[in-house]
Scaffold this active site. Structure first.
Site, mmCIF file in Angstrom:
data_model
loop_
_atom_site.group_PDB
_atom_site.id
_atom_site.type_symbol
_atom_site.label_atom_id
_atom_site.label_comp_id
_atom_site.label_asym_id
_atom_site.label_seq_id
_atom_site.Cartn_x
_atom_site.Cartn_y
_atom_site.Cartn_z
ATOM 1 N N ARG A 51 65.242 -53.327 31.953
ATOM 2 C CA ARG A 51 64.591 -53.728 33.193
ATOM 3 C C ARG A 51 65.610 -54.476 34.034
ATOM 4 N NH1 ARG A 51 66.019 -58.189 32.441
ATOM 5 N NH2 ARG A 51 64.920 -58.777 34.320
ATOM 6 N N GLY A 52 65.228 -54.723 35.277
ATOM 7 C CA GLY A 52 66.170 -55.213 36.270
ATOM 8 C C GLY A 52 66.643 -54.027 37.083
ATOM 9 N N ALA A 53 66.504 -54.116 38.408
ATOM 10 C CA ALA A 53 66.772 -52.957 39.263
ATOM 11 C C ALA A 53 68.153 -52.340 39.051
ATOM 12 C CB ALA A 53 66.569 -53.336 40.733
ATOM 13 N N ARG A 58 59.783 -45.954 37.303
ATOM 14 C CA ARG A 58 59.555 -47.231 37.989
ATOM 15 C C ARG A 58 59.668 -46.978 39.492
ATOM 16 N NH1 ARG A 58 60.065 -51.986 35.155
ATOM 17 N NH2 ARG A 58 58.679 -52.761 36.772
ATOM 18 N N GLN A 75 59.778 -62.695 31.233
ATOM 19 C CA GLN A 75 61.227 -62.457 31.273
ATOM 20 C C GLN A 75 62.014 -63.743 31.466
ATOM 21 O OE1 GLN A 75 58.915 -60.784 33.122
ATOM 22 N NE2 GLN A 75 59.585 -58.704 33.617
ATOM 23 N N ASP A 90 64.146 -55.881 44.021
ATOM 24 C CA ASP A 90 64.022 -54.500 43.586
ATOM 25 C C ASP A 90 64.081 -53.527 44.762
ATOM 26 O OD1 ASP A 90 63.054 -54.184 40.481
ATOM 27 O OD2 ASP A 90 62.626 -56.152 41.319
ATOM 28 N N ASN A 99 60.175 -58.099 45.063
ATOM 29 C CA ASN A 99 60.745 -58.623 43.821
ATOM 30 C C ASN A 99 59.599 -58.898 42.854
ATOM 31 O OD1 ASN A 99 63.132 -59.503 42.330
ATOM 32 N ND2 ASN A 99 62.305 -61.571 42.504
#
Length: 342
Positions: free
Chosen positions: A57-59, A92, A193, A234, A244
């Site tokens: 995860r994380g753009a 996503r 997270q 994001d 975000n």
């Protein structure tokens, strides 16, 4: 998709994405910090499942993983590009880095139709992200006066990127320069997270930090001198509106009320200049069980429904600075964003 477990190591020796040449190893961030486990992905479908399942995860990290996913798909079938792109893009929908990476890989394939060159392009995307993070760290740190206390949300460090981090990369650089005295990191419901990942990274770096409940930040700002809220993104619309992790908008509102500056840190690939404003950003909603359960244990009555958006949109008017590898956009508007991105 198989799992390989190893002992927990210091974060400097851990990367969320490891290209093995024959397959992609993705650090399963759902089980951190208690366990360090890599998922071996051998197809685009494996990579898409890892992205959708929040293992990666994380753009920026999502975009990098998807690029490698296309390499895996095209090695097995030279005609697989359209189906693989569709599968990965659906994993996503909010993170624009995912679409950006897929489009870049598609252009490479259309020009050369060579799997070796496609692999080289994925590696290049990965390496470029690390270089961009280091540049953003320098730009963002320069905005922070010495002695700062900072709030950050979700996880935006090495675990969410190709290395160093976006918002947490700025904090790392600023701390190394003696500008930061303390970080308050939110828990970040419902996947935690901040509590699981950001706290771990901050602890590994030796940066003084305290965990704070999402709902306690406004109270914190009313009692403590907080200088900056620093977050990732994001997707950033052409006018500077920013999507975000859910809870970011509330932080921005609280920051404005208490005179706290608000910084967004994201690479240029996060900007979507075809999206005029935040109202046009698609917001992913996920299953109610992510709120009503935690790791399979019920925390709400059985059958209770939930509203579970994963992201929210912070209006540009609440943002003091957007930092990307090309520079700093202060008090973002469409007129200020476009020259930096063009």
């Amino acid at each position: 998709m198989s799992a390989v477990k190893t002992s927990v190591a210091r974060v400097e020796s851990v990367t969320p994405i490891v290209w093995k040449g024959t397959h992609l190893a993705l650090l399963d961030q759902r089980v951190l910090p208690g366990e360090l486990c890599y998922l071996d992905c051998r197809s685009a479908e494996d990579v898409a499942a890892a992205i959708h399942g929040m293992a990666v995860r994380g753009a920026p990290a999502i975009g990098i993983a998807a690029a490698y996913g296309l390499v895996l798909a095209l090695r097995d079938n030279a005609a697989a590009m359209p189906a693989a792109v569709a599968t990965l893009a659906a994993s996503r929908p909010t993170a624009v880095n995912l679409r950006w990476a897929l489009e870049r890989m598609q252009r490479q394939w259309e020009q050369h139709a060579d799997v070796g060159l496609l692999e080289a392009e994925a590696i290049r995307i990965h390496q470029e992200d690390l270089a961009q993070n280091l540049q953003m760290g320098a730009f963002g740190a320069a905005l922070i006066a010495p002695g700062a206390q900072i709030v950050t949300h979700c996880n935006t460090g090495a675990l969410a990127t190709g290395g160093h981090g976006t918002a947490l990369g700025v904090i790392r650089t600023a701390y190394a320069q003696g500008r930061v005295v303390r970080v308050y990191n939110t828990e970040t419901r419902p996947w935690l997270q901040g509590a699981r990942l950001t706290a771990w990274e901050l602890q590994q770096e030796g940066i003084p930090a305290k965990l704070v409940a999402d709902g306690a930040v406004a109270h914190l700002m009313s009692r403590e001198k907080i200088d900056w809220v620093i977050v990732g993104a994001d997707r950033i619309a052409a006018n500077g509106d920013t999507a975000n992790k859910i809870g970011t908008y509330a932080l921005a509102v609280a920051a404005r009320r208490h005179g706290v500056k608000f910084m967004v840190v994201a690479p240029s690939g996060t900007f979507d200049l075809h999206c005029p404003d935040g109202a046009h950003i698609p917001i992913e909603e996920r299953a109610a069980a992510e709120l009503t359960e935690f790791r399979g244990a019920a925390i709400a009555p059985a059958g209770f429904d939930a509203f579970n958006p994963v992201f929210d949109v912070t209006p540009a008017a609440l943002i003091d600075a957007i930092v990307c590898e090309r520079g700093v956009i202060e008090k973002p508007t469409r007129e200020r964003v476009l020259p930096v991105l063009s």
